[in-house]
Design a protein around this motif. Structure first.
Motif, PDB file in Angstrom:
ATOM      1  N   GLU A   1     119.160  50.988  45.498  1.00  0.00           N
ATOM      2  CA  GLU A   1     118.086  51.971  45.512  1.00  0.00           C
ATOM      3  C   GLU A   1     117.893  52.547  44.124  1.00  0.00           C
ATOM      4  O   GLU A   1     118.821  52.565  43.289  1.00  0.00           O
TER       5      GLU A   1
ATOM      6  N   LEU B   1     111.706  62.441  44.519  1.00  0.00           N
ATOM      7  CA  LEU B   1     110.777  61.335  44.732  1.00  0.00           C
ATOM      8  C   LEU B   1     109.346  61.751  44.426  1.00  0.00           C
ATOM      9  O   LEU B   1     108.516  60.931  44.017  1.00  0.00           O
TER      10      LEU B   1
ATOM     11  N   SER C   1     115.103  57.616  45.109  1.00  0.00           N
ATOM     12  CA  SER C   1     115.225  57.149  46.479  1.00  0.00           C
ATOM     13  C   SER C   1     116.017  58.141  47.319  1.00  0.00           C
ATOM     14  O   SER C   1     117.108  58.587  46.929  1.00  0.00           O
ATOM     15  N   ARG C   2     115.423  58.496  48.477  1.00  0.00           N
ATOM     16  CA  ARG C   2     116.050  59.421  49.434  1.00  0.00           C
ATOM     17  C   ARG C   2     116.453  60.734  48.764  1.00  0.00           C
ATOM     18  O   ARG C   2     117.510  61.293  49.035  1.00  0.00           O
TER      19      ARG C   2
ATOM     20  N   THR D   1     106.538  62.914  50.440  1.00  0.00           N
ATOM     21  CA  THR D   1     107.783  62.154  50.297  1.00  0.00           C
ATOM     22  C   THR D   1     108.391  61.756  51.632  1.00  0.00           C
ATOM     23  O   THR D   1     109.275  60.895  51.656  1.00  0.00           O
ATOM     24  N   THR D   2     107.962  62.367  52.720  1.00  0.00           N
ATOM     25  CA  THR D   2     108.584  62.046  54.003  1.00  0.00           C
ATOM     26  C   THR D   2     107.587  62.304  55.133  1.00  0.00           C
ATOM     27  O   THR D   2     106.506  62.849  54.905  1.00  0.00           O
TER      28      THR D   2
ATOM     29  N   PHE E   1     108.068  52.164  48.778  1.00  0.00           N
ATOM     30  CA  PHE E   1     108.019  53.490  49.407  1.00  0.00           C
ATOM     31  C   PHE E   1     108.211  53.297  50.910  1.00  0.00           C
ATOM     32  O   PHE E   1     107.233  53.225  51.674  1.00  0.00           O
ATOM     33  N   TYR E   2     109.475  53.215  51.370  1.00  0.00           N
ATOM     34  CA  TYR E   2     109.795  52.887  52.759  1.00  0.00           C
ATOM     35  C   TYR E   2     109.757  54.168  53.590  1.00  0.00           C
ATOM     36  O   TYR E   2     110.692  54.968  53.593  1.00  0.00           O
ATOM     37  N   SER E   3     108.637  54.356  54.303  1.00  0.00           N
ATOM     38  CA  SER E   3     108.494  55.543  55.144  1.00  0.00           C
ATOM     39  C   SER E   3     107.340  55.301  56.109  1.00  0.00           C
ATOM     40  O   SER E   3     106.417  54.520  55.828  1.00  0.00           O
TER      41      SER E   3
ATOM     42  N   SER F   1     112.788  55.822  51.171  1.00  0.00           N
ATOM     43  CA  SER F   1     113.690  54.961  50.403  1.00  0.00           C
ATOM     44  C   SER F   1     112.878  54.115  49.429  1.00  0.00           C
ATOM     45  O   SER F   1     111.804  53.595  49.773  1.00  0.00           O
ATOM     46  N   VAL F   2     113.420  53.959  48.240  1.00  0.00           N
ATOM     47  CA  VAL F   2     112.826  53.097  47.214  1.00  0.00           C
ATOM     48  C   VAL F   2     113.927  52.155  46.733  1.00  0.00           C
ATOM     49  O   VAL F   2     114.936  52.612  46.185  1.00  0.00           O
ATOM     50  N   GLY F   3     113.746  50.864  46.965  1.00  0.00           N
ATOM     51  CA  GLY F   3     114.777  49.936  46.532  1.00  0.00           C
ATOM     52  C   GLY F   3     114.635  48.578  47.179  1.00  0.00           C
ATOM     53  O   GLY F   3     113.548  48.181  47.626  1.00  0.00           O
TER      54      GLY F   3
END
Length: 1236
Positions: free
Chosen positions: A318, A328, A323-324, A286-287, A169-171, A305-307
């Motif tokens: 991803e 999500l 993802s994005r 989610t963001t 969970f890239y945020s 982003s998920v990946g």
């Protein structure tokens, strides 16, 4: 709780609720998997710690969708030290009580963690990681921290860092008082130090149980993981984190909750394969606000982003559709292994997701194994779509479909069909009976001769005999059939033949049925008498060869189609069918088959004259890498069984003829000389059907392996191995090529930093930066384009290296597929040294059956002994070959081109004309002196061949969008100034001494300049050693393997003859003799004359038996006698006849005399005439002629005078002293007249 209170208050509703619960329970899938063994309860204080069990190759006990809230996924996996401990149904055990550590609890923090193991990820190998509080695990710092809405791979690479990472969970995150991040590395079967306390043992046991639980999940959801055993892991948990920009009051969180996410990542590995497990317990936002998300609920904007990012521009994978994407928020409600909130991926080299995602109806299909024999019968596990027990599952392999069966909601299995073809084929999975194939992938079909057969035939030579021994044994691995005990199998024989244009594979009969699946079976072949397909009138239509097949025996409880088929290698079938063949065709059936094949083969189109000539020596065969490939079964560098070429050390296969489908085969003995079939039956021979087959396959003479056996190998057994008719095979229809007319290819190389040796042996150094043309041709058949990417080496410990190296190559010919080969980064060379792309798709050559792969217009081969993909040979149909070797992160490129391309080559490898002076020709056609300095060559020649999208240089073949974020390495680089001349001293800040340089490379001089340059510029001893070795090996190859060798051609060894000396090249001597009981006729000693390129004159040898020799001697003697007697008798008879005629003719009986009549009236004539006696029909002599003549006999020199006054001779008076005798005068004749 409200629902239960309502049900209690209303008994009717309670009954309905219970009824629905029971019905739902009945609809759950049945438990079909065997549970793992129970763990004994060990006391906490025991000396030896209990290790968690390994459920090897078994399926998990339960399926995720039937778990109730709070129910454990694997209740049998209890920690024996704390029996009452119950785990979270989704999350693995985490927290400080389990030994976890935590980074600083705030957003944007990364903490470096050293791993006590090697972690393969996306091609790289790491022993460290960076735990980021912003939802990812990195292996390099982000360029500027966590960006608001990052794009991967980084489009600014290489100007900016493109960091590799694993992102559940890239945020950007925010932390409340409840937010925490935990991590801990773990390893299986760790042993605690007694001083560490009992709780450490509890923690280590828990780690084992986590790895065991992960093992079951992976095997449930991932295909191809049945032999995976996780040894190490890294567990990272993000608990109750919120998003950046959210306002909250820690004191009021209970009354004013904020959106929080809880997710977890478990990375497990055996240091070869790596799997990632993402667990999502709750996803409420989610963001973050910086990505335009709603500051109140964390939704909208640009989601996280998920990946997985490979880093350094290698690509980003991803997870779709989350993802994005705004979906999500639903990731915690879905799964790809049928367990809500859990996702599994394989991530060591490429990213492969497990199972399926509900609601996704189109995607990639995966198969394990990813390839199989073209004979079919392999059981392949497949994933892609989601499966139901009643799904109509079908799999499509190319043009062939098979019926699949259900395993679990994320896996199915399909048998592979019989496919008379080879190579990569489209693979698809359908769940609607084959109406649609929305999930597609690739499957590699292996020609049967190249696959390691699962059925092993012991003492293979016994299976090749016409009269086999009393016992034959075959073996197989029972686990290839099933892991269950008690299965019985049938062992059958299958035959192959070709009639008209259709191939035919048929079942011929069983050797045994209902045999225990114990892996070994021995039988007596002499007791077999197959009657299936017997009484074949045409012996050429028999099934002369085939394979053994083992399959499950059919019973009421066993369906053989649900088990794989195990095939043996291809073998002749005399051991199986010879009794039937003798019954139908007599004891001389081998002789009859050989003759039938001979006459059948004669009517087929000739092909030998269209094939490439054989190289004269093994050195030439090894050096001609563009046209000849090692034989899979007789390779000095790999598998060297040579079952069909017993006396050979190495054999090579020529290219497939594009129209005839034929190919050349050349074999060499231990001395490196050609083995010819007209000398020995073990020699190499041309093949009417090439072993590789020919596109479009599926037709007679085009099937890989099988057509070659039908047209070329099986006749060899009948003619040479089972009968004495090898002259039909080796001297008439499959005559080995004797290398007359063979021309070695031209060769050029680029190596080191880099240095060039052109086709005409011009040597120069080039240190440009960018993409350049190495080799190009304008001939229609040879429209080759080979490009190289030159990059500056990475910064060393002493600073920048002002030189360049070849880091990538791209090539294609005409409309072929594009092949791109790259040197991998240093941290990615642990398994594969080079990355291979064909039309942008990664290809690997690490398994024996994919060492050779064929694509459109190009084939790629890795040597059998090469395990790390460090050497590759790319071959094109024209005979051009490009060999690529990786050394210390650099690429060495060698080009091999046939003679037909001479005078038509351009680029940095030079103009191959045989004249070094015109080698360096610019793209504008201007010639640069070969004696120019490297600086001049760089400025005036080499830079003109930089790829600039012109008609001359062409467009770039590299995939910039995948591997480079911009064109930094393709601009002119006007500010780039490499080191042109050899430095006079080592670089500063190094300990390198000139004495070390001279010790390794030698003193300064043209023969050592490449090694010295590389050592002094890079200060790397290994680079200098590889440079020196590359030059030495290339020079030796040019001086030996690429030199023309004079061949005098082959002299057939006579039948029943013995040949001493099999060399046919310059200076060779060959002697012939005969076996006992035979006598030699013809010349016994021959010598190959190098200047005249022929053998000494003589008569071809021939061995005769005693009877033939006696008849020959008698005939010769009689001929001599008759040659003498017949002329003598003829002359005698002629003389007698003439004498008889003379006796019957009065005129002929008259004695010629010289008359001297008295008086002046006598007239004497001295005219030489030829007297012709006319023939007469009467027995009486004819009267003398009345014509007066004067005759002179030229035969004896006597002159006769005949007087015409009277009709009878008149004797004149004898002169004084003559006593009345006739006067005879003579004259002498010259030598020529006497001979006449």
């Amino acid at each position: 709780m409200g629902l239960m209170n309502c049900c209690i208050a209303h008994p009717v509703l309670l009954g309905i609720f219970l009824l629905l619960t029971i019905c739902a329970a009945q609809n759950f899938p049945q438990q079909v998997f065997q549970p793992p063994p129970q763990i004994p309860n060990y006391a906490l204080g025991s000396g030896n710690r209990q290790v968690a069990p390994v459920t090897y190759n078994t399926r998990p006990l339960t399926q995720g969708q039937i778990l109730m809230p709070g129910q454990e996924r694997y209740p049998d996996l209890r920690n024996p030290y704390i029996q009452d401990q119950r785990r979270d149904p989704l999350f693995y055990s985490f927290g400080t009580e389990w030994g976890d550590k935590s980074p600083e609890q705030r957003g944007g923090v990364t903490e470096n963690v050293n791993l006590p193991f090697q972690l393969p990820f996306f091609g790289g190998m790491y022993n460290y990681s960076l735990i980021a509080t912003d939802g990812f695990i990195a292996f390099a710092p982000p360029p500027h921290g966590t960006a608001n809405f990052p794009v991967f791979p980084n489009p600014k690479y290489p100007r900016e860092r493109d960091h590799p990472f694993i992102a559940p969970f890239y945020s950007k995150t925010g932390f409340t008082r409840r937010s925490q991040v935990f991590y801990r590395p773990m390893s299986r079967a760790q042993v605690a130090n007694p001083s560490q306390g009992n709780w450490v043992r509890v923690q280590m046991m828990e780690n084992d149980l986590i790895l065991e639980s992960a093992l079951r999940d992976i095997r449930f959801g991932m295909i191809g993981a049945d032999d995976f055993l996780p040894l190490h892991g890294l567990l990272v948990t993000w608990s109750n984190v919120t998003y950046e920009g959210k306002a909250f009051d820690n004191d009021k969180l209970d009354t004013e909750p904020v959106p929080e996410n809880s997710f977890q990542a478990l990375i497990v590995t055996d240091e070869v394969r790596t799997y990632a497990i993402f667990n999502y317990k709750e996803v409420s936002w989610t963001t973050h606000s910086g990505a335009y998300g709603d500051v109140h609920n964390g939704l909208g904007g640009k989601p996280a982003s998920v990946g997985f990012n490979g880093g350094n521009g290698t690509g980003f994978w991803e997870l779709a559709p989350f993802s994005r994407d705004t979906r999500l928020a639903q990731i915690d409600e879905r799964s790809n292994i049928d367990y809500m909130g859990r996702y599994i991926f394989r991530i060591d080299e490429i990213i492969q997701p497990a199972g399926c995602v509900e609601g996704v109806y189109q995607g990639i299909a995966y198969a394990a194994p990813s390839g199989g024999s073209m004979l079919g019968g392999d059981m392949v596990n497949v994933t892609g779509p989601c499966f139901l027990p009643n799904s109509q599952i079908r799999c499509k392999f190319g043009q062939y479909e098979t019926q699949g069966s259900y395993i679990n909601p994320v896996q199915a299995k399909c048998p592979t069909p019989t496919m008379f073809e080879a190579g990569w084929r489209e693979f698809g999975v359908s769940v609607d009976g084959g109406r649609t194939y929305n999930f597609r992938g690739e499957f590699f079909v292996v020609q049967h001769a190249r696959i390691s057969p699962p059925v092993t035939l012991r003492k293979i030579d016994d299976w090749f005999l016409e009269a086999p021994p009393n016992q034959l044994t075959l073996e197989w691995n029972p686990r290839n059939m099933t892991w269950a005990d008690g299965l019985q199998v049938d062992i059958g024989v299958w035959g192959y033949r070709e009639k008209s244009d259709l191939p035919e594979l048929r079942f011929l009969g069983n050797i045994a049925t209902n045999v225990p699946n114990n892996g070994r079976y021995t039988f007596d072949p002499n007791g077999l008498n197959p009657d299936r397909f017997g009484n074949t009138k045409d012996i050429y239509s028999i099934f002369s060869f085939g394979m053994l097949r083992i399959n499950a025996s059919e019973t009421s409880a066993v369906n053989p189609n649900e088990y794989p088929f195990l095939w043996s290698e291809i073998i002749p079938l005399a051991w199986f069918s010879r009794r039937r063949w003798r019954q139908d065709h007599g004891n001389d059936y081998a002789d009859k088959y050989c003759r039938a094949w001979y006459y059948q083969d004669r009517v087929l189109p000739p092909f030998i004259g269209y094939l490439e000539p054989c190289p004269c020596t093994m050195q030439q065969a090894l050096a001609d890498k563009g046209r000849f490939l090692p034989d899979f079964d007789c390779d000095a560098d790999g598998r060297s069984t040579c079952n069909l070429h017993k006396e050979a050390m190495h054999c090579v296969q020529g290219p497939v003829h594009p129209f005839m489908g034929a190919g050349q085969e050349c074999c060499y003995n231990r001395d490196g000389d050609l083995l010819l079939t007209h000398d020995k039956k073990w020699g190499g021979s041309p093949n009417r059907a090439h072993p590789w087959g020919v596109i479009p396959y599926r037709e007679s003479r085009k099937i890989p392996s099988l057509s070659n056996w039908f047209h070329d190998t099986a006749p060899w057994f009948f003619c040479c191995h089972w009968s004495d008719n090898c002259d039909y095979y080796g001297q008439m229809r499959r005559v080995s090529h004797d290398c007359v007319g063979y021309h070695p290819p031209g060769a050029a190389i680029a190596f080191g930093d880099p240095h060039f040796i052109t086709f005409d042996n011009v040597q120069y150094g080039f240190h440009g930066k960018g993409d350049f043309v190495l080799l190009k041709s304008d001939l229609k058949q040879f429209m080759i384009n080979v490009q190289a990417r030159f990059e500056q080496p990475p910064r060393s410990s002493f600073g920048m290296i002002n030189a360049t190296v070849i880091k990538a190559l791209a090539m294609k010919e005409n409309d072929s597929d594009t092949v791109e080969i790259q040197a991998r980064e240093s941290h990615k060379r642990w398994r594969y040294r080079m990355q291979v792309l064909v039309n942008g798709v990664p290809r690997y050559f690490d398994r024996p059956w994919i060492k050779l792969q064929t694509f459109k217009g190009v084939s790629i081969q890795s040597p059998e002994s090469n395990l790390d993909q460090s050497t590759l040979i790319v071959r094109f149909p024209s005979g051009i070959g490009i060999e690529v070797q990786e050394v210390q992160g650099y690429l060495h490129a060698t080009a091999y081109v046939p003679r037909e391309i001479q005078n038509h080559t351009y680029g940095l490898f030079g103009n191959w004309s045989g004249i070094p002076e015109d080698d360096l020709k610019t793209s504008n056609g201007i010639e640069i002196s070969s004696m120019a300095t490297d600086r001049t060559i760089y400025n005036d020649f080499a830079r003109t061949w930089q790829v600039q999208n012109t008609e001359i240089t062409g467009s770039s073949l590299f995939k910039y969008r995948i591997y480079r974020g911009d064109l930094l390495y393709n601009d002119r680089g006007d500010d780039w100034f490499p080191v042109f001349e050899e430095p006079i001293e080592p670089p500063p800040n190094t300990t390198l001494k000139m004495a070390e340089v001279e010790q390794l490379c030698g003193r300064q001089g043209p023969e050592n300049k490449e090694c010295r340059y590389d050592y002094l510029v890079t200060a790397n001893r290994y680079v200098a050693e590889s440079t020196a070795r590359a030059k030495i090996e290339f020079t030796q190859m040019k001086n030996t393997g690429l030199q023309t060798v004079v061949s005098c051609g082959g002299i057939f060894t006579p039948k029943n003859g013995i040949k001493e000396g099999y060399r046919i090249t310059s200076g060779a001597e060959t002697k012939f003799s005969c076996m006992d009981g035979f006598y030699l006729y013809g010349t016994s000693s021959w010598k190959c004359l190098p200047d005249e390129k022929r053998w000494t004159y003589g008569e071809l040898p021939y061995c005769m038996s005693y009877g033939e020799w006696s008849r020959w001697v008698a005939g010769t003697a009689m001929g001599i006698v008759l040659a003498v007697l017949i002329p003598v008798i003829a002359i005698t008879l002629l003389c007698l006849s003439k004498k008889k005629k003379e006796q019957g003719d009065p005129q002929a009986r008259s004695q010629p005399m010289i008359y001297q009549p008295p008086g002046p009236q006598t007239k004497v004539y001295k005219t030489v005439t030829k007297t012709v006696i006319p023939s007469t029909d009467s027995d009486s002599p004819s009267p003398p002629s009345k014509k007066s003549t004067l005759e002179a006999d030229a035969g004896n020199g006597v002159t006769y005078v005949t007087k015409t006054v009277t009709s009878s001779p008149v004797y004149a008076k004898p002169a004084n002293g003559t006593n009345g005798s006739p006067i005879r005068t003579t004259r002498n004749f010259g030598r020529r007249e006497t001979q006449a």
